[in-house]
Design a protein around this motif. Structure first.
Motif, PDB file in Angstrom:
ATOM      1  N   GLY A   7      44.460  37.735  30.842  1.00 46.17           N
ATOM      2  CA  GLY A   7      43.373  37.452  31.772  1.00 46.17           C
ATOM      3  C   GLY A   7      43.829  36.610  32.946  1.00 46.17           C
ATOM      4  O   GLY A   7      43.451  36.855  34.099  1.00 46.17           O
ATOM      5  N   VAL A   8      44.667  35.606  32.689  1.00 43.50           N
ATOM      6  CA  VAL A   8      45.211  34.777  33.774  1.00 43.50           C
ATOM      7  C   VAL A   8      46.062  35.625  34.713  1.00 43.50           C
ATOM      8  O   VAL A   8      46.002  35.489  35.936  1.00 43.50           O
ATOM      9  CB  VAL A   8      46.024  33.594  33.207  1.00 43.50           C
ATOM     10  CG1 VAL A   8      46.690  32.817  34.341  1.00 43.50           C
ATOM     11  CG2 VAL A   8      45.134  32.672  32.385  1.00 43.50           C
ATOM     12  N   VAL A   9      46.866  36.518  34.140  1.00 40.03           N
ATOM     13  CA  VAL A   9      47.686  37.407  34.969  1.00 40.03           C
ATOM     14  C   VAL A   9      46.792  38.286  35.845  1.00 40.03           C
ATOM     15  O   VAL A   9      47.110  38.550  37.013  1.00 40.03           O
ATOM     16  CB  VAL A   9      48.611  38.267  34.087  1.00 40.03           C
ATOM     17  CG1 VAL A   9      49.306  39.341  34.918  1.00 40.03           C
ATOM     18  CG2 VAL A   9      49.642  37.386  33.396  1.00 40.03           C
ATOM     19  N   ALA A  10      45.655  38.731  35.297  1.00 43.95           N
ATOM     20  CA  ALA A  10      44.714  39.535  36.091  1.00 43.95           C
ATOM     21  C   ALA A  10      44.202  38.736  37.288  1.00 43.95           C
ATOM     22  O   ALA A  10      44.026  39.288  38.380  1.00 43.95           O
ATOM     23  CB  ALA A  10      43.554  40.002  35.219  1.00 43.95           C
ATOM     24  N   LEU A  11      43.961  37.451  37.100  1.00 43.97           N
ATOM     25  CA  LEU A  11      43.537  36.606  38.223  1.00 43.97           C
ATOM     26  C   LEU A  11      44.626  36.564  39.296  1.00 43.97           C
ATOM     27  O   LEU A  11      44.342  36.666  40.496  1.00 43.97           O
ATOM     28  CB  LEU A  11      43.231  35.188  37.731  1.00 43.97           C
ATOM     29  CG  LEU A  11      42.088  35.012  36.736  1.00 43.97           C
ATOM     30  CD1 LEU A  11      41.935  33.537  36.355  1.00 43.97           C
ATOM     31  CD2 LEU A  11      40.772  35.540  37.306  1.00 43.97           C
ATOM     32  N   ILE A  12      45.871  36.402  38.868  1.00 46.27           N
ATOM     33  CA  ILE A  12      46.984  36.339  39.818  1.00 46.27           C
ATOM     34  C   ILE A  12      47.121  37.656  40.572  1.00 46.27           C
ATOM     35  O   ILE A  12      47.258  37.681  41.800  1.00 46.27           O
ATOM     36  CB  ILE A  12      48.297  35.991  39.086  1.00 46.27           C
ATOM     37  CG1 ILE A  12      48.223  34.588  38.483  1.00 46.27           C
ATOM     38  CG2 ILE A  12      49.491  36.098  40.035  1.00 46.27           C
ATOM     39  CD1 ILE A  12      49.415  34.229  37.612  1.00 46.27           C
ATOM     40  N   LYS A  13      47.042  38.778  39.856  1.00 46.21           N
ATOM     41  CA  LYS A  13      47.206  40.078  40.501  1.00 46.21           C
ATOM     42  C   LYS A  13      46.026  40.410  41.402  1.00 46.21           C
ATOM     43  O   LYS A  13      46.165  41.155  42.377  1.00 46.21           O
ATOM     44  CB  LYS A  13      47.406  41.169  39.453  1.00 46.21           C
ATOM     45  CG  LYS A  13      48.722  41.074  38.703  1.00 46.21           C
ATOM     46  CD  LYS A  13      49.919  41.298  39.611  1.00 46.21           C
ATOM     47  CE  LYS A  13      50.121  42.754  39.959  1.00 46.21           C
ATOM     48  NZ  LYS A  13      51.358  42.968  40.763  1.00 46.21           N
ATOM     49  N   SER A  14      44.862  39.890  41.098  1.00 45.22           N
ATOM     50  CA  SER A  14      43.705  40.084  41.965  1.00 45.22           C
ATOM     51  C   SER A  14      43.899  39.368  43.296  1.00 45.22           C
ATOM     52  O   SER A  14      43.580  39.894  44.362  1.00 45.22           O
ATOM     53  CB  SER A  14      42.440  39.578  41.274  1.00 45.22           C
ATOM     54  OG  SER A  14      41.320  39.623  42.149  1.00 45.22           O
ATOM     55  N   ARG A  15      44.425  38.163  43.222  1.00 53.18           N
ATOM     56  CA  ARG A  15      44.622  37.342  44.422  1.00 53.18           C
ATOM     57  C   ARG A  15      45.883  37.753  45.185  1.00 53.18           C
ATOM     58  O   ARG A  15      45.904  37.753  46.423  1.00 53.18           O
ATOM     59  CB  ARG A  15      44.732  35.873  43.987  1.00 53.18           C
ATOM     60  CG  ARG A  15      44.833  34.863  45.122  1.00 53.18           C
ATOM     61  CD  ARG A  15      43.532  34.661  45.836  1.00 53.18           C
ATOM     62  NE  ARG A  15      43.618  33.553  46.782  1.00 53.18           N
ATOM     63  CZ  ARG A  15      42.628  33.200  47.602  1.00 53.18           C
ATOM     64  NH1 ARG A  15      41.482  33.858  47.578  1.00 53.18           N
ATOM     65  NH2 ARG A  15      42.791  32.181  48.431  1.00 53.18           N
ATOM     66  N   TYR A  16      46.930  38.109  44.441  1.00 52.02           N
ATOM     67  CA  TYR A  16      48.225  38.453  45.052  1.00 52.02           C
ATOM     68  C   TYR A  16      48.714  39.777  44.462  1.00 52.02           C
ATOM     69  O   TYR A  16      49.632  39.798  43.632  1.00 52.02           O
ATOM     70  CB  TYR A  16      49.241  37.333  44.816  1.00 52.02           C
ATOM     71  CG  TYR A  16      48.728  35.982  45.259  1.00 52.02           C
ATOM     72  CD1 TYR A  16      48.616  35.673  46.610  1.00 52.02           C
ATOM     73  CD2 TYR A  16      48.315  35.031  44.325  1.00 52.02           C
ATOM     74  CE1 TYR A  16      48.111  34.445  47.027  1.00 52.02           C
ATOM     75  CE2 TYR A  16      47.818  33.802  44.735  1.00 52.02           C
ATOM     76  CZ  TYR A  16      47.717  33.521  46.081  1.00 52.02           C
ATOM     77  OH  TYR A  16      47.216  32.304  46.493  1.00 52.02           O
ATOM     78  N   PRO A  17      48.105  40.885  44.872  1.00 51.18           N
ATOM     79  CA  PRO A  17      48.393  42.180  44.227  1.00 51.18           C
ATOM     80  C   PRO A  17      49.822  42.660  44.369  1.00 51.18           C
ATOM     81  O   PRO A  17      50.289  43.462  43.555  1.00 51.18           O
ATOM     82  CB  PRO A  17      47.414  43.136  44.930  1.00 51.18           C
ATOM     83  CG  PRO A  17      47.033  42.458  46.210  1.00 51.18           C
ATOM     84  CD  PRO A  17      47.081  40.990  45.919  1.00 51.18           C
ATOM     85  N   SER A  18      50.535  42.199  45.399  1.00 50.91           N
ATOM     86  CA  SER A  18      51.909  42.676  45.605  1.00 50.91           C
ATOM     87  C   SER A  18      52.955  41.823  44.895  1.00 50.91           C
ATOM     88  O   SER A  18      54.149  42.126  44.965  1.00 50.91           O
ATOM     89  CB  SER A  18      52.231  42.719  47.105  1.00 50.91           C
ATOM     90  OG  SER A  18      52.151  41.423  47.676  1.00 50.91           O
ATOM     91  N   LEU A  19      52.527  40.773  44.197  1.00 54.13           N
ATOM     92  CA  LEU A  19      53.489  39.904  43.517  1.00 54.13           C
ATOM     93  C   LEU A  19      54.130  40.673  42.359  1.00 54.13           C
ATOM     94  O   LEU A  19      53.438  41.170  41.473  1.00 54.13           O
ATOM     95  CB  LEU A  19      52.789  38.654  42.988  1.00 54.13           C
ATOM     96  CG  LEU A  19      53.686  37.452  42.651  1.00 54.13           C
ATOM     97  CD1 LEU A  19      54.317  36.891  43.924  1.00 54.13           C
ATOM     98  CD2 LEU A  19      52.874  36.364  41.950  1.00 54.13           C
ATOM     99  N   PRO A  20      55.467  40.792  42.330  1.00 50.96           N
ATOM    100  CA  PRO A  20      56.126  41.578  41.284  1.00 50.96           C
ATOM    101  C   PRO A  20      56.073  40.880  39.929  1.00 50.96           C
ATOM    102  O   PRO A  20      55.851  39.669  39.847  1.00 50.96           O
ATOM    103  CB  PRO A  20      57.563  41.706  41.793  1.00 50.96           C
ATOM    104  CG  PRO A  20      57.759  40.529  42.699  1.00 50.96           C
ATOM    105  CD  PRO A  20      56.423  40.260  43.323  1.00 50.96           C
ATOM    106  N   PRO A  21      56.265  41.626  38.854  1.00 53.95           N
ATOM    107  CA  PRO A  21      56.156  41.060  37.504  1.00 53.95           C
ATOM    108  C   PRO A  21      57.011  39.825  37.270  1.00 53.95           C
ATOM    109  O   PRO A  21      56.561  38.861  36.645  1.00 53.95           O
ATOM    110  CB  PRO A  21      56.591  42.219  36.604  1.00 53.95           C
ATOM    111  CG  PRO A  21      56.261  43.443  37.378  1.00 53.95           C
ATOM    112  CD  PRO A  21      56.512  43.089  38.818  1.00 53.95           C
ATOM    113  N   GLU A  22      58.252  39.822  37.759  1.00 52.73           N
ATOM    114  CA  GLU A  22      59.117  38.684  37.496  1.00 52.73           C
ATOM    115  C   GLU A  22      58.614  37.419  38.184  1.00 52.73           C
ATOM    116  O   GLU A  22      58.785  36.315  37.666  1.00 52.73           O
ATOM    117  CB  GLU A  22      60.563  38.991  37.928  1.00 52.73           C
ATOM    118  CG  GLU A  22      60.764  39.205  39.421  1.00 52.73           C
ATOM    119  CD  GLU A  22      60.537  40.629  39.868  1.00 52.73           C
ATOM    120  OE1 GLU A  22      60.925  40.966  41.001  1.00 52.73           O
ATOM    121  OE2 GLU A  22      59.965  41.421  39.069  1.00 52.73           O
ATOM    122  N   GLN A  23      57.950  37.559  39.325  1.00 51.98           N
ATOM    123  CA  GLN A  23      57.416  36.385  40.001  1.00 51.98           C
ATOM    124  C   GLN A  23      56.096  35.936  39.387  1.00 51.98           C
ATOM    125  O   GLN A  23      55.773  34.751  39.423  1.00 51.98           O
ATOM    126  CB  GLN A  23      57.264  36.659  41.496  1.00 51.98           C
ATOM    127  CG  GLN A  23      58.597  36.750  42.221  1.00 51.98           C
ATOM    128  CD  GLN A  23      58.456  36.728  43.724  1.00 51.98           C
ATOM    129  OE1 GLN A  23      57.551  37.333  44.288  1.00 51.98           O
ATOM    130  NE2 GLN A  23      59.361  36.031  44.398  1.00 51.98           N
TER     131      GLN A  23
END
Length: 383
Positions: A270-286
């Motif tokens: 769920g936390v990762v979903a928040l990050i990807k919502s805000r920064y969709p282009s951030l790659p998995p390693e970052q």
């Protein structure tokens, strides 16, 4: 002989009966531990789909209605096969994306969507899964199919509260495929912390998919932020999250308390979903870097194999993700490949260095003069 049978309900999640108080009161400590409410001032996960690789999710649960898509049964690959909803998958989906409808349970990313990818039927290990040595030659396992399906059908995050004791080639390749598509993979590290093996060796068996490179392995902590006694301890642990007394939704309706690294992995998803919502282009390693760099309760050494880099902090992780996205990676056109500044000296042409040749010749001449002078002096003495 270790087997590759996928396990979840008994191994990774223990339900402890209904919560006595309203569910929001029961789950407040979880939201506080992850600093979620501060993160919600920035995002609640809108626009993100989280694939739940688990038993099938009950789409009729009020907190999930209208936001669950069902994929095919990954155990058979049959697209139209109806899979009954499972207790475990429904509970995990609620932790990730429960809407809080009617004062019900609210997930970490309450505006995210769920893609249900059934890997286990009726919360039991898949019937007929062969031992590890037979699966090594299998073209593709159910988990490998699920990862590829998620990556090809719009999932930005995959939550895997499942585990087995053996790595498989098809799964490693599917993990690499999903990561290459920019999908963030999260998995429970397992509940083997109190096994005889762990007690005798000071470490737990590795569980997969958490053990695959690139997967964010999540351990469980208690209400004091300490490692839950059952949580596996090995180097697959990257971060940790609450996994003791965590309220979850039940099939159809109602709530109960859960215990296990399953819940911890779902919360971090769920936390990762928040990050990807805000920064969709951030790659998995970052994304993984943002989680690790901002975690609370970091061990004294900076890292250990019990809680990883510490307990995930959703708001701090968003801040860390912002810093990572601000790093400029510009490509300068034309000849300015290395940016502005003075040009380096033009390299000298290949071949002999004139100055060195003069010095060498002078040295040789001086040596010859000295040698000849010495011979003349010696001849004069003999006369």
């Amino acid at each position: 002989m270790l087997t590759a049978v996928r396990t979840l309900a008994a191994a990774l999640l223990v339900f402890a009966g209904p919560a006595a108080d309203p569910v929001r009161d029961q789950q407040q400590w979880v939201l506080d531990a992850l600093n979620v409410e501060q993160a919600w001032t920035l995002t609640k996960g809108a626009g993100v789909t989280v694939a739940v690789v688990d038993s099938a999710v009950d789409r009729e649960v009020k907190e999930l209605q209208g936001r669950v898509s069902a994929g095919p049964d990954m155990t058979s690959g049959v697209a139209n096969q109806e899979v009954p909803p499972g207790r475990h998958g429904t509970a995990m989906a609620g932790l990730i994306a429960g809407s809080g409808e009617g004062d019900g349970l609210i997930g970490i990313a309450p505006q995210a969507r769920i893609l249900s990818l059934p890997l286990v039927v009726d919360d039991e290990p898949v019937n007929g899964v062969p031992p590890l040595e037979d699966q090594q030659s299998a073209a593709e396992t159910p988990l490998a199919r699920a990862l590829r399906y998620a990556a090809n059908h719009g999932a930005q995050v995959v939550s895997m509260s499942i585990g087995s004791y053996g790595p498989l080639r098809s799964e490693r390749e599917a993990v690499s495929y999903a990561l290459g598509k920019g999908v963030v993979l999260v998995a429970a590290v397992g509940n083997d912390g109190q096994t005889n093996y762990a007690k005798e060796n000071g470490t737990s068996y590795w569980s997969f998919p958490a053990g695959y490179s690139g997967v964010i392995g999540v351990a469980a902590t208690d209400k004091q932020g300490k490692r839950a006694v059952f949580s596996s301890d090995n180097l697959s642990v990257l971060v940790s999250a609450p996994g003791v007394g965590v309220p979850v939704v039940k099939r159809k309706s109602g709530y109960e308390l859960s215990e296990g690294t399953s819940s911890a992995a779902a919360l971090v998803s769920g936390v990762v979903a928040l990050i990807k919502s805000r920064y969709p282009s951030l790659p998995p390693e970052q994304v993984a870097q943002a989680l690790a760099a901002s975690a609370r309760g970091r061990p004294a050494a900076g890292y250990d194999d019990q809680t990883g880099y510490g307990v995930v902090d959703a708001a701090a992780a968003l801040n860390a993700a912002e810093r990572l996205t601000s790093v400029q990676r510009s490509v300068v056109p034309g000849k300015e490949h290395f940016g502005q500044g003075e040009d380096s000296p033009v390299p000298t042409r290949p071949g002999p260095d004139p100055l060195r040749l003069w010095l060498y010749g002078g040295g040789v001449l001086l040596a010859l003069v000295t040698f000849c002078g010495a011979i003349i002096v010696l001849n004069q003495r003999k006369e």
